[in-house]
Design a protein around this motif. Structure first.
Motif, PDB file in Angstrom:
ATOM      1  N   LEU A 166      -3.141  -1.229  11.995  1.00  0.00           N
ATOM      2  CA  LEU A 166      -2.836  -0.845  10.618  1.00  0.00           C
ATOM      3  C   LEU A 166      -1.342  -0.954  10.339  1.00  0.00           C
ATOM      4  O   LEU A 166      -0.926  -1.366   9.253  1.00  0.00           O
ATOM      5  N   ALA A 167      -0.531  -0.578  11.317  1.00  0.00           N
ATOM      6  CA  ALA A 167       0.919  -0.662  11.146  1.00  0.00           C
ATOM      7  C   ALA A 167       1.356  -2.102  10.933  1.00  0.00           C
ATOM      8  O   ALA A 167       2.264  -2.369  10.128  1.00  0.00           O
ATOM      9  N   SER A 191       0.833  -1.205   0.000  1.00  0.00           N
ATOM     10  CA  SER A 191       0.000   0.000   0.000  1.00  0.00           C
ATOM     11  C   SER A 191       0.865   1.252   0.000  1.00  0.00           C
ATOM     12  O   SER A 191       1.914   1.314   0.642  1.00  0.00           O
ATOM     13  N   THR A 192       0.412   2.261  -0.711  1.00  0.00           N
ATOM     14  CA  THR A 192       1.122   3.534  -0.770  1.00  0.00           C
ATOM     15  C   THR A 192       0.712   4.420   0.401  1.00  0.00           C
ATOM     16  O   THR A 192      -0.275   4.156   1.095  1.00  0.00           O
ATOM     17  N   LEU A 212       8.234   8.370   5.237  1.00  0.00           N
ATOM     18  CA  LEU A 212       8.554   9.780   4.990  1.00  0.00           C
ATOM     19  C   LEU A 212       7.367  10.513   4.377  1.00  0.00           C
ATOM     20  O   LEU A 212       7.058  11.652   4.741  1.00  0.00           O
ATOM     21  N   ALA A 213       6.681   9.854   3.439  1.00  0.00           N
ATOM     22  CA  ALA A 213       5.520  10.467   2.790  1.00  0.00           C
ATOM     23  C   ALA A 213       4.367  10.630   3.780  1.00  0.00           C
ATOM     24  O   ALA A 213       3.658  11.652   3.763  1.00  0.00           O
ATOM     25  N   LEU A 214       4.181   9.660   4.648  1.00  0.00           N
ATOM     26  CA  LEU A 214       3.131   9.759   5.660  1.00  0.00           C
ATOM     27  C   LEU A 214       3.408  10.941   6.584  1.00  0.00           C
ATOM     28  O   LEU A 214       2.497  11.704   6.929  1.00  0.00           O
ATOM     29  N   ALA A 222      -2.894   4.588   2.368  1.00  0.00           N
ATOM     30  CA  ALA A 222      -2.986   4.518   3.826  1.00  0.00           C
ATOM     31  C   ALA A 222      -3.744   5.720   4.382  1.00  0.00           C
ATOM     32  O   ALA A 222      -4.591   5.580   5.274  1.00  0.00           O
ATOM     33  N   ILE A 223      -3.477   6.892   3.849  1.00  0.00           N
ATOM     34  CA  ILE A 223      -4.163   8.099   4.316  1.00  0.00           C
ATOM     35  C   ILE A 223      -5.648   8.039   3.976  1.00  0.00           C
ATOM     36  O   ILE A 223      -6.498   8.442   4.781  1.00  0.00           O
TER      37      ILE A 223
END
Length: 241
Positions: free
Chosen positions: A51-52, A9-10, A63-65, A14-15
């Motif tokens: 979720l983690a 998943s990206t 980093l993106a999260l 996730a967001i």
């Protein structure tokens, strides 16, 4: 039914899942516990940990999260980053973004798994920003809990740092200083005596904050259950003749 998250998943996926799970009721409840909710979606830590586990670790995604600025995404970033790929510059950057005790404590648990955690404790303790200084002592508490092979001498050497900042009256600093002192004192029988001695010294301080930290630590470090756990641990660690 929402699509489950997987290691593939990206960050965007996730967001999107986090947004589906958000709860205004939970968000309001978080505010009552002093959690910064300006960017919160209202998802509890238990659900985020689940979720983690589904996502697994991925440094680039973490980093993106983090860059999203969303509370839950940032906690997921901390829970799923790869410690061996985390650099000291990243730690400094993230610490500069800290705006809530909860984020500090979640990310500190990641920071202590880096090879330069000692440098961060010293650097962050010297930083005047409230949440950055809290990070130093949250890290120290986590190291006391998780780094089982670390010698007692490591923690004894940090007691002067605790004493040096025991008069910092800011709520989120003083609580972390207290947290670190208590966990060091509960780590082993060898650390219990020097930690308790410092706690008693602080309890007798003319400074109100230091007194609070000391009295609270004395109470826990002299509690019968604490002493019993330490005695059992010492018996378990003793060599068999």
């Amino acid at each position: 039914m929402p699509k489950p998250l997987t290691p593939a998943s990206t960050a965007a996926e996730a967001i999107a899942r986090l947004r589906e799970m958000g709860s205004d009721e939970n968000r309001a409840g978080m505010a009552r516990f002093g959690i910064e909710t300006g960017t919160a979606l209202g998802i509890g830590s238990t659900d985020l940990r689940r979720l983690a586990r589904d996502l697994k670790r991925d440094h680039d995604r973490a980093l993106a999260l983090w860059q999203s600025g969303i509370r839950e995404a940032r906690l997921l970033a901390a829970f799923t980053d790869e410690p061996d790929k985390v650099g000291i510059a990243q730690c400094r950057e993230w610490a500069g973004d800290f705006n809530s005790w909860e984020i500090v404590d979640g990310v500190s648990d990641l920071f202590v798994d880096t090879p330069f955690w000692r440098n961060l404790i010293e650097e962050f303790a010297a930083d005047e920003r409230e949440f950055v200084r809290r990070t130093a002592f949250a890290m120290l508490a986590w190291v006391a809990v998780h780094h089982k092979k670390e010698p007692d001498a490591t923690f004894a050497a940090y007691l002067p740092l605790i004493e040096a900042h025991a008069a910092d009256a800011r709520n989120f600093v003083r609580k972390a200083v207290n947290w670190a002192l208590r966990h060091i004192g509960k780590r082993s029988t060898g650390l219990h005596a020097p930690a308790l001695a410092l706690a008693r010294k602080l309890a007798a301080s003319p400074d109100k904050t230091a007194r609070w930290i000391g009295k609270d630590a004395v109470r826990e470090l002299t509690d019968a259950k604490t002493l019993e756990r330490l005695a059992k641990k010492a018996a378990g660690d003793a060599p068999v003749n």
